[in-house]
Design a protein around this motif. Structure first.
Motif, short mmCIF file in Angstrom:
data_model
loop_
_atom_site.label_atom_id
_atom_site.label_comp_id
_atom_site.label_asym_id
_atom_site.label_seq_id
_atom_site.Cartn_x
_atom_site.Cartn_y
_atom_site.Cartn_z
N LEU A 104 1.56 -1.00 -10.47
CA LEU A 104 0.47 -1.84 -10.01
C LEU A 104 -0.23 -1.15 -8.85
N PRO A 105 -1.55 -1.21 -8.77
CA PRO A 105 -2.26 -0.60 -7.65
C PRO A 105 -2.03 -1.39 -6.37
N LEU A 106 -2.03 -0.70 -5.24
CA LEU A 106 -1.83 -1.33 -3.93
C LEU A 106 -3.16 -1.33 -3.19
N PRO A 107 -3.92 -2.43 -3.25
CA PRO A 107 -5.25 -2.45 -2.63
C PRO A 107 -5.17 -2.33 -1.10
N ASP A 108 -6.30 -2.05 -0.49
CA ASP A 108 -6.39 -2.02 0.96
C ASP A 108 -5.96 -3.38 1.51
N GLY A 109 -5.17 -3.37 2.59
CA GLY A 109 -4.71 -4.61 3.21
C GLY A 109 -3.40 -5.11 2.65
N TRP A 110 -2.86 -4.42 1.63
CA TRP A 110 -1.58 -4.82 1.02
C TRP A 110 -0.53 -3.75 1.29
N VAL A 111 0.74 -4.19 1.39
CA VAL A 111 1.83 -3.27 1.70
C VAL A 111 3.02 -3.60 0.80
N ARG A 112 3.95 -2.67 0.73
CA ARG A 112 5.20 -2.93 0.03
C ARG A 112 6.02 -3.96 0.81
N PRO A 113 6.82 -4.79 0.13
CA PRO A 113 7.49 -5.91 0.82
C PRO A 113 8.53 -5.44 1.83
N GLU A 129 11.81 -13.93 -0.86
CA GLU A 129 11.51 -14.27 -2.24
C GLU A 129 11.94 -13.14 -3.17
N ASP A 130 12.39 -13.50 -4.36
CA ASP A 130 12.81 -12.52 -5.35
C ASP A 130 11.60 -11.88 -6.03
N ASP A 131 11.78 -10.61 -6.42
CA ASP A 131 10.84 -9.90 -7.30
C ASP A 131 9.46 -9.69 -6.69
N VAL A 132 9.33 -9.77 -5.37
CA VAL A 132 8.03 -9.50 -4.74
C VAL A 132 7.77 -8.00 -4.77
N VAL A 133 6.59 -7.60 -5.25
CA VAL A 133 6.26 -6.18 -5.32
C VAL A 133 5.26 -5.75 -4.25
N MET A 134 4.52 -6.71 -3.67
CA MET A 134 3.62 -6.38 -2.56
C MET A 134 3.24 -7.64 -1.82
#
Length: 306
Positions: A130-139, A144-149
Motif C-alpha cells: 500500500l502507498p504511504l501518502p504524505d502525513g502518514w507513518v508506519r504504526p 489495534e490489530d492489523d494496523v498498517v499505517m
C-alpha cells in the motif's frame, strides 16, 4: 492517450522526478537524473540541426527552473483546497512527458517502485503493498490489530481518557464467517469497522462518547490490484468530537489461497482529519507483491469526498 508508466519531472517540484502509473501521479519521488552528455553548441552560421536546438532549449529551461527553485521562490501547486494536486495528468508542455506512447528518455529510470520503497507499506500476510501518502507513518505504539499505517501524531480523545489518531488504515484477512463475495464482505464488515473506530475501544472505553448515528455516503464495485472488489463508506456522527468516515474495502488476494482481504479506513472528520482523497490514493496504489505492475483501483468510482 495517457503517457505510459514511468518516472517524469514532478509538476509540483521540477527538481525531482515522480512516478506516473499510467493513470495518475503516485507519492513516489526521486532526485532528478543528471544530464549524461553536454549539449552540442550551434554551428558558426547560427543554424545547427533541429535536434541540437531542441536539446539546447530543454537544457536552458532546466537551468532556469533550477535557479528558481534554488532561489527559494514559491511555485504555485494548483491545489484544489484539500491538498490534492489537480494536475492529475502530466502536461507534455510543462513536464516533458511525451504525448504518445513512446518510451521516455533512456536517462530516466522506468522501473516500478519496489516493496522496499520507503513510501510503500508491505502486508506480507495478505500479499499486498500500500502507498504511504504524505502525513502518514508506519504504526508505532498502536494497540489495534492489523494496523498498517496511521496519521502522524496523536491527540487527547474528546471522550474517555486516552490518545487518539486522526487516521488509521487496517488490513486483515477475512475469516470464513465474514461472507463470500467482496460485496457481502464489505457490507457485513462496515458496522463492525465503525463500532471499533468510534464506539468502544478494546478495553470498553468510549473515546468519542459513542456513535449517535451514521449515514452511508458511498458504495460500489471497484478494481483493486487488478481484482474485482467492493467498498462501503459511512459518515459517522459521535457524541463528542467531529465524528468521522469509515470505509470497508473487500477484494480477493492474488497470492496463496486467494483468501479475501478487508482493508478498513478510519478518517476523522473536521479540519484536523486527513483528506478523504487519501482513501482514493491508497486504494489506487494497492498492488500485489507478486506483480508490482498490477493496476489499482479506479479513483473516479470512489464515492464523494465531502
Amino acid at each position: 492517450m495517457s503517457p505510459p508508466p514511468g518516472w517524469y519531472p514532478d509538476p509540483s517540484a521540477p527538481h525531482l522526478q515522480r512516478w506516473w502509473d499510467g493513470t495518475t501521479w503516485t507519492e513516489h519521488r526521486a532526485p532528478a537524473a543528471a544530464p549524461t552528455a553536454p549539449v552540442p553548441p550551434p554551428s558558426a552560421g547560427g543554424g545547427g540541426t533541429g535536434r541540437a536546438k531542441v536539446v539546447a532549449l530543454i537544457a536552458a529551461g532546466a537551468v532556469l527552473v533550477a535557479a528558481i527553485v534554488t532561489g527559494g521562490l514559491y511555485l504555485g501547486r494548483g491545489d484544489d483546497g484539500d491538498g490534492e494536486d489537480v494536475r492529475s495528468v502530466p502536461n507534455p508542455a510543462t513536464s516533458g512527458v511525451p504525448p504518445t506512447t513512446d518510451t521516455p528518455s533512456p536517462s530516466v529510470s522506468t522501473s516500478e517502485p519496489s516493496a522496499d520503497d520507503p513510501a510503500v507499506v508491505t502486508d506480507q500476510l495478505n500479499g499486498i503493498t500500500l502507498p504511504l501518502p504524505d502525513g502518514w507513518v508506519r504504526p508505532q505504539y498502536v494497540t489495534e490489530d492489523d494496523v498498517v499505517m496511521t496519521t502522524d501524531g496523536t491527540y487527547d480523545c474528546p471522550g474517555d481518557s486516552g490518545v487518539c489518531r486522526h487516521g488509521l488504515v487496517i488490513s486483515r484477512t477475512a475469516t470464513g464467517n465474514d461472507g463470500s463475495s467482496p460485496e457481502a464482505l464489505a457490507k457485513k464488515d462496515i458496522s463492525d469497522a465503525a463500532d471499533a473506530a468510534y464506539d468502544r475501544d478494546l478495553v470498553g472505553r468510549r473515546p468519542f462518547g459513542g456513535i449517535e448515528s451514521h449515514q452511508q455516503v458511498a458504495s460500489g464495485q471497484i478494481a483493486v490490484a487488478g481484482r474485482a472488489g467492493y467498498y462501503v463508506r459511512w459518515r459517522v456522527k459521535t457524541a463528542k468530537g467531529p465524528g468521522g468516515y469509515v470505509e470497508s474495502l473487500a477484494f480477493p488476494s492474488s497470492v496463496g489461497t486467494e483468501a479475501p482481504v478487508l482493508v478498513r479506513f478510519v478518517f476523522d472528520a473536521g479540519e484536523d482529519g486527513p483528506p478523504l482523497t487519501d482513501m482514493d490514493k491508497i486504494t489506487r496504489g494497492i498492488r500485489s507483491i507478486d506483480d508490482a505492475a498490477t493496476g489499482g483501483g479506479v479513483g473516479s468510482s470512489i464515492g464523494p469526498t465531502d
